[in-house]
Scaffold this motif. Structure first.
Motif, PDB file in Angstrom:
ATOM      1  N   SER A   1       1.074  -1.074   0.518  1.00  0.00           N
ATOM      2  CA  SER A   1      -0.352  -0.119  -0.225  1.00  0.00           C
ATOM      3  C   SER A   1       1.111   1.455  -0.054  1.00  0.00           C
ATOM      4  O   SER A   1       1.144   2.162  -1.107  1.00  0.00           O
ATOM      5  N   ALA A   2       1.334   1.461   1.338  1.00  0.00           N
ATOM      6  CA  ALA A   2       2.221   2.941   1.353  1.00  0.00           C
ATOM      7  C   ALA A   2       3.367   2.881   0.190  1.00  0.00           C
ATOM      8  O   ALA A   2       3.333   3.876  -0.420  1.00  0.00           O
ATOM      9  N   GLY A   3       4.599   1.616  -0.182  1.00  0.00           N
ATOM     10  CA  GLY A   3       5.545   2.133  -0.980  1.00  0.00           C
ATOM     11  C   GLY A   3       5.011   2.791  -2.070  1.00  0.00           C
ATOM     12  O   GLY A   3       5.496   3.570  -3.133  1.00  0.00           O
ATOM     13  N   TYR A   4       3.951   1.495  -2.549  1.00  0.00           N
ATOM     14  CA  TYR A   4       3.219   1.613  -4.124  1.00  0.00           C
ATOM     15  C   TYR A   4       2.930   3.149  -3.574  1.00  0.00           C
ATOM     16  O   TYR A   4       3.497   3.556  -4.843  1.00  0.00           O
ATOM     17  N   LEU A   5       2.072   3.891  -2.944  1.00  0.00           N
ATOM     18  CA  LEU A   5       1.110   5.163  -3.681  1.00  0.00           C
ATOM     19  C   LEU A   5       2.366   5.912  -3.282  1.00  0.00           C
ATOM     20  O   LEU A   5       2.381   7.456  -4.114  1.00  0.00           O
ATOM     21  N   LEU A   6       3.240   5.909  -2.584  1.00  0.00           N
ATOM     22  CA  LEU A   6       4.438   6.406  -2.446  1.00  0.00           C
ATOM     23  C   LEU A   6       5.284   7.424  -4.114  1.00  0.00           C
ATOM     24  O   LEU A   6       5.423   8.397  -4.608  1.00  0.00           O
ATOM     25  N   TRP A   7       5.695   6.017  -4.774  1.00  0.00           N
ATOM     26  CA  TRP A   7       6.275   5.728  -5.679  1.00  0.00           C
ATOM     27  C   TRP A   7       6.201   6.527  -6.586  1.00  0.00           C
ATOM     28  O   TRP A   7       5.702   6.842  -7.908  1.00  0.00           O
ATOM     29  N   SER A   8       4.110   6.339  -7.193  1.00  0.00           N
ATOM     30  CA  SER A   8       3.474   6.430  -7.792  1.00  0.00           C
ATOM     31  C   SER A   8       2.579   8.173  -7.833  1.00  0.00           C
ATOM     32  O   SER A   8       3.080   8.275  -8.612  1.00  0.00           O
ATOM     33  N   LEU A   9       3.055   8.672  -6.913  1.00  0.00           N
ATOM     34  CA  LEU A   9       2.789   9.949  -6.616  1.00  0.00           C
ATOM     35  C   LEU A   9       3.738  10.788  -6.533  1.00  0.00           C
ATOM     36  O   LEU A   9       4.149  11.736  -8.048  1.00  0.00           O
TER      37      LEU A   9
END
Ligand code: 6R9
Length: 659
Positions: free
Chosen positions: A285-293
């Protein structure tokens, strides 16, 4: 392969960044980029920790950035809690973005509808409440088999809101693929549509779901939620099947987001590997969204005024990262398109850029190549006929973009004033890894240029040692990054052996060959394994072979890729039937039957372009199929290699005939 690489490497045109973009960009100038890279290298925990604190909304803050104790099963921000949907939607509600258009949807037949962030939030909440009322909750898995639509984005976000792990199956995949994935993830919920519409044709989706669920082994599925797209006829199973609009009816437009651990799986997405069945790539969840953003902010230099359009389908990782998650977390207005680039004509993309005043456009080389061909033969749909002045950045993803296609894109679409961002990444990497930045990187047509700050890409030999610039080797990431694949769903051993082979010092093995030039720029040479790339879609040769041999007429099959001017690679199948060698019309009819079979087993994208029949396949005396030779035959070239080790050298002539 090597002759192609040489041809891209003699490419020596360099396009410096445009001054206006350097001035405005989030990362402004080469020095700013180098400073960020240096910060990430010097103190990675501080670098990633700072980005995660500044860019994500935490329900419970994390205290540890990276936990390497179980490497390669890395954990990022592992004691933090957050909700992904809250980070994409709720965070905008008390800002002016609330009333900004989030999605501009254009249907196949050109109807446009729009939702604001506030409306999108309400629709996600209604569906989440509906799913909750049906008893679905955190940790369950949902299969999504949807057309490109606002509803597809809503369904993904509603799952994320409840902590339900989604697995989107591309609408072009067969019911058989759907069946396998439903079982593999142990789905309890399916969200689909009656039909999808592409290029003026309707294609049933609900029927395929019924077929998949009836095939057995999917008894865990309690509900099938159906979005009514066309009103076409569908079969109905009372108690199991529900209309999406009924599930949402009377539900309050507010639904408390369920906090999940940073490492809670957000989704599983299947992709092809070199052997065996497709792998369920599990993302956090967090790591994926961080880098997507961050990549939306850095690579696409997101501005509040942007109209962002990524043409991918949400069935692929590009649609996950650059439609459903990254751009929403960044508060952008984006275009979502139901149809295909060639309907009603091959000017559709250019017309839509003009209509919606798109500023950032992101597509695949295969689309560029096919639209080039169409535009060069029909001046009426040439991009020069359209007003594309709104564009400021144009991007490419999915496969290497050849310098000719790059130049055409740059000249005719970007009008020599937009950088072409050739972004290299994979389903497994979650988001961009190697890419030019609009305000930083001098461009070279055909090169994806340099890694993003924090991303430690390298080209190494079989022992994991760096190779000199100018020499080819394996593309690896030396250090973990937050958006990386966490595991293969249900198969941690395969995760380790596929991506972290022991001889490579714990580096992540991407599966691509690459080399760097004297400026350190990366040039991707294509896959090093048996994975094909057809129109930017990954396909395992093994998958197509097993589909072929499951046909009653087929005794043996070998599949290879052949370079193709439009689709990048084309599938060529060599087939041995369990009957006499077919000839003439008979061969043509069987070839058609086998193509249709593959389409049914996997999906139309896997259909072999050529099928060659033989009484046997070229094999070594130890029984290994000589694919190297088949690749030569597939290209229609004369085999000049030594074939004396072949058990049956005469077979090559027979296999040269296409059907
Ligand atoms: C995002 C996506 C990944 C494979 C990757 C590589 C190829 C993707 C590329 C590229 C050269 C680029 N690939 N982008 N090759 N230049 N800019 O496409 O993910 O479907 O998993 O494919 O695609 O071979 O390994 P995925």
């Amino acid at each position: 392969m090597s002759s192609e690489i040489e041809s891209v490497l003699v490419e020596n045109r360099v396009f410096p960044p445009f001054a206006n973009l350097v001035k405005e960009a989030a990362i402004s100038g080469m020095q700013a980029y180098r400073d960020l890279c240096a910060e990430a290298e010097r103190a990675p925990d501080e670098f990633w920790g700072r980005l995660a604190r500044e860019n994500l909304r935490w329900h419970k803050p994390f205290t540890q950035v990276l936990d390497e104790s179980e490497a390669p099963f890395y954990r990022w921000f592992g004691d933090g809690e957050l909700n992904i949907s809250a980070n994409c939607l709720d965070k905008h509600l008390d800002t002016p973005t609330a009333n900004k258009t989030a999605l501009i949807f254009e249907s196949d037949d050109g109807k446009v509808s729009k939702v604001t962030y506030k409306e999108l939030h309400a629709r996600v909440c209604e569906l989440a409440n509906g799913l909750k009322a049906l008893g679905h909750s955190k940790g369950e898995r949902a299969i999504l088999y949807m057309p490109m639509s606002i509803e597809a984005v809503v369904a993904m976000q509603a799952c994320a809101r409840l902590g339900i792990i989604h697995s989107v199956v591309f609408g072009g995949f067969s019911s058989k693929s759907l069946h396998e994935r439903t079982i593999d993830v142990g789905a309890t919920l399916v969200i689909t549509a009656d039909e999808q519409v592409r290029g003026g044709k309707t294609i049933p989706l609900k029927n395929a779901v019924d077929e998949a669920l009836d095939a057995g082994g999917c008894e865990a599925v309690r509900h099938v939620v159906v979005y009514r797209r066309t009103g076409g006829q569908v079969a109905w199973k009372e108690g199991r099947d529900l209309w999406l609009h009924d599930v949402c009816a009377n539900q309050p437009p507010v639904c408390e987001p369920v906090p999940v651990n940073a490492e809670h799986p957000l989704f599983i997405l299947y992709t092809s590997g070199s052997t065996g069945r497709p792998k369920g790539v599990q993302h956090s969840s967090a790591g994926y969204l961080l880098w997507s953003l961050m990549t939306v902010k850095w690579t696409f230099d997101a501005k509040d005024s942007d109209v962002f359009w990524c043409t991918a389908d949400v069935g692929w990782v590009t649609g996950h990262t650059y439609i459903t998650y990254g751009p929403l977390a960044a508060g952008l207005t984006q275009v979502v398109f139901e149809g295909v680039p060639t309907y009603p004509n091959a000017g559709r993309f250019w017309e839509m850029i003009q209509r919606h005043k798109v500023t950032v456009f992101y597509t695949a080389p295969t689309a560029i190549r096919s639209l080039t061909k169409a535009a060069e033969s029909n001046p009426d749909i040439h991009p020069r006929r359209y007003d594309l002045n709104s564009l400021r950045i144009i991007g490419s993803v999915g496969e290497p973009i050849n310098p000719e296609a790059w130049m055409w894109y740059y000249t005719h679409v970007g009008r020599e004033r937009c950088p072409v961002l050739d972004t290299w990444w994979q389903t497994e990497t979650g988001a961009h890894m190697i890419t030019p930045l609009p305000g930083v990187t001098p461009l070279k047509p055909g090169s994806c240029t340099l890694p993003l700050p924090g991303i430690s890409m390298a080209v190494v030999d079989e022992a994991g040692e760096d190779v000199e610039h100018g020499k080819g080797g394996f593309l690896v990431a030396k250090r973990p990054w937050p958006a990386m694949i966490r595991t293969i769903w249900g198969d941690p051993e395969r995760f380790k052996s596929a991506y972290f082979p022991p001889e490579l010092k714990g580096y992540y093995l991407a599966g691509d060959g690459a080399q760097r030039d004297q400026d350190g720029y990366f040039w991707i040479m294509g896959r090093i394994d048996d994975v094909l790339n057809v129109s930017g879609h990954r396909l395992g040769t093994m998958e197509v072979e097993s589909a072929l041999v499951s046909h009653e007429l087929v005794a043996e099959a070998a599949v290879v890729g052949r370079p193709d001017a439009t689709t990048g690679e084309a599938v060529v199948a060599f087939v041995v039937l369990n009957r006499s060698l077919p000839e003439g019309d008979d061969a043509v009819a069987i070839a058609k039957q086998l193509r249709d079979w593959v389409a049914k087993e996997i999906g139309p994208i896997a259909k072999p372009k050529d099928i060659r029949f033989g009484e046997n396949l070229p094999k070594t005396r130890s029984g290994k199929i000589m694919r190297r030779l088949l690749r030569v035959v597939a290209k229609g070239e004369q085999v000049t290699q030594d074939v004396s080790t072949l058990e049956n050298p005469g077979i090559l002539d027979q296999l040269s005939q296409a059907h």
